[in-house]
Design a protein around this motif. Structure first.
Motif, PDB file in Angstrom:
ATOM      1  N   LEU A  95     121.694 -56.700 -13.154  1.00  0.00           N
ATOM      2  CA  LEU A  95     120.901 -57.818 -12.656  1.00  0.00           C
ATOM      3  C   LEU A  95     120.880 -58.888 -13.735  1.00  0.00           C
ATOM      4  CD1 LEU A  95     117.913 -55.939 -10.964  1.00  0.00           C
ATOM      5  CD2 LEU A  95     119.960 -56.891  -9.897  1.00  0.00           C
ATOM      6  N   LEU A  96     121.375 -60.053 -13.400  1.00  0.00           N
ATOM      7  CA  LEU A  96     121.471 -61.132 -14.365  1.00  0.00           C
ATOM      8  C   LEU A  96     120.162 -61.911 -14.431  1.00  0.00           C
ATOM      9  CD1 LEU A  96     125.036 -62.440 -13.440  1.00  0.00           C
ATOM     10  CD2 LEU A  96     124.394 -60.608 -15.030  1.00  0.00           C
ATOM     11  N   LEU A 149     120.809 -67.630 -17.333  1.00  0.00           N
ATOM     12  CA  LEU A 149     122.003 -68.253 -16.749  1.00  0.00           C
ATOM     13  C   LEU A 149     121.801 -69.746 -16.563  1.00  0.00           C
ATOM     14  CD1 LEU A 149     123.419 -65.797 -14.091  1.00  0.00           C
ATOM     15  CD2 LEU A 149     124.645 -66.835 -15.987  1.00  0.00           C
ATOM     16  N   ALA A 150     120.597 -70.152 -16.192  1.00  0.00           N
ATOM     17  CA  ALA A 150     120.313 -71.567 -15.990  1.00  0.00           C
ATOM     18  C   ALA A 150     120.545 -72.355 -17.269  1.00  0.00           C
ATOM     19  CB  ALA A 150     118.885 -71.748 -15.499  1.00  0.00           C
ATOM     20  N   ALA A 151     120.219 -71.761 -18.411  1.00  0.00           N
ATOM     21  CA  ALA A 151     120.429 -72.436 -19.686  1.00  0.00           C
ATOM     22  C   ALA A 151     121.910 -72.636 -19.967  1.00  0.00           C
ATOM     23  CB  ALA A 151     119.779 -71.629 -20.808  1.00  0.00           C
ATOM     24  N   HIS A 154     120.568 -74.643 -13.231  1.00  0.00           N
ATOM     25  CA  HIS A 154     119.737 -73.797 -12.377  1.00  0.00           C
ATOM     26  C   HIS A 154     120.391 -73.414 -11.073  1.00  0.00           C
ATOM     27  CE1 HIS A 154     115.991 -73.282 -14.522  1.00  0.00           C
ATOM     28  NE2 HIS A 154     116.178 -74.487 -15.013  1.00  0.00           N
ATOM     29  N   GLY A 155     121.266 -74.227 -10.554  1.00  0.00           N
ATOM     30  CA  GLY A 155     121.843 -73.925  -9.265  1.00  0.00           C
ATOM     31  C   GLY A 155     120.869 -74.257  -8.156  1.00  0.00           C
ATOM     32  N   ARG A 204     125.962 -73.550  -6.783  1.00  0.00           N
ATOM     33  CA  ARG A 204     125.853 -74.325  -8.014  1.00  0.00           C
ATOM     34  C   ARG A 204     125.031 -75.601  -7.824  1.00  0.00           C
ATOM     35  NH1 ARG A 204     128.103 -73.583 -12.104  1.00  0.00           N
ATOM     36  NH2 ARG A 204     129.137 -74.647 -13.755  1.00  0.00           N
ATOM     37  N   ASP A 205     125.253 -76.321  -6.708  1.00  0.00           N
ATOM     38  CA  ASP A 205     124.590 -77.605  -6.494  1.00  0.00           C
ATOM     39  C   ASP A 205     124.676 -77.984  -5.017  1.00  0.00           C
ATOM     40  OD1 ASP A 205     127.293 -78.341  -6.208  1.00  0.00           O
ATOM     41  OD2 ASP A 205     127.380 -79.235  -8.209  1.00  0.00           O
TER      42      ASP A 205
END
Length: 173
Positions: free
Chosen positions: A59-60, A65-67, A71-72, A121-122
Motif C-alpha cells: 500500500l503506497l 507520492l503526492a510530494a 496529488h493527482g 494524474r490530472d
C-alpha cells in the motif's frame, strides 16, 4: 470449484495480523498466535490455497507520492447503462476493470449500475479516461463524478470476528 474451509480463532488471528502487515515473518506470526512456526506456515499456506488470502500487495502512501508526482485527481464515479442485460453489464465491467486508473469497480443496486473509484494524474487524464470508458460506448446513459477534496480514511482491512465465536465454515471458489 467450490469447497468449504473451516477456520478457527487461530486462523482468524493470523488473517487479522496479515491484514496489518503481510511482511511479518512466519516466526513472528507464530509467536503472536501461540503456535509453532511449522504449524503457522502450514496454516497460512492453507489460507492462501483456499482463496481467503487473495494476494499480498504494497500500500503506497498517498501523501508521500503526492510530494513526488503531485496529488493527482481522485473521483468516485456513478455509471448508469442504457441496457442492463447480463451481457451489457459484463461488457462494461470488463472494460472498467481493464483500466489501470480504475482502482475499484462495484456493480450496485439500486441506483446507478456501477460505482467506480478512479485515480488519475490530472483533469486531462480524467478526460481521456472518460472518452475511453464512457463516451465511446453508446450503452452508457449517465455518468456522475464526485471529485475528492480530502481523503479522511482509506483502509483495506476487513473487520474479523475475533471475539471467540464458534469456528466458521467459509465457502471458497
Amino acid at each position: 470449484m467450490e469447497s468449504d474451509i473451516a477456520i478457527d480463532p487461530i486462523d482468524l488471528r493470523l488473517l487479522n495480523l496479515l491484514q496489518d502487515d503481510a511482511s511479518t515473518s512466519n516466526q513472528a506470526l507464530a509467536a503472536r498466535v501461540g503456535v509453532s512456526p511449522a504449524t503457522c506456515l502450514r496454516r497460512v499456506r492453507r489460507l492462501r490455497a483456499s482463496g481467503l488470502i487473495e494476494r499480498q500487495v504494497a500500500l503506497l502512501s498517498h501523501d508521500a507520492l503526492a510530494a513526488v508526482q503531485g496529488h493527482g485527481l481522485a473521483a468516485v464515479v456513478e455509471v448508469a447503462l442504457d441496457r442492463q442485460g447480463a451481457e451489457h453489464l459484463a461488457a462494461f465491467e470488463a472494460r472498467a476493470v481493464a483500466e489501470d486508473a480504475v482502482q475499484q469497480c462495484w456493480r450496485v443496486a439500486p441506483g446507478p449500475d456501477f460505482i467506480l473509484v478512479v485515480q488519475v494524474r490530472d483533469m486531462p487524464a480524467y478526460l481521456a479516461l472518460t472518452e475511453r470508458l464512457f463516451t465511446q460506448d453508446a450503452n452508457v446513459r449517465n455518468v456522475k463524478a464526485h471529485f475528492a477534496t480530502r481523503r479522511a480514511k482509506f483502509a483495506s482491512k476487513i473487520a474479523l470476528a475475533l471475539d471467540g465465536r464458534a469456528p466458521a465454515a467459509i465457502k471458497s471458489a
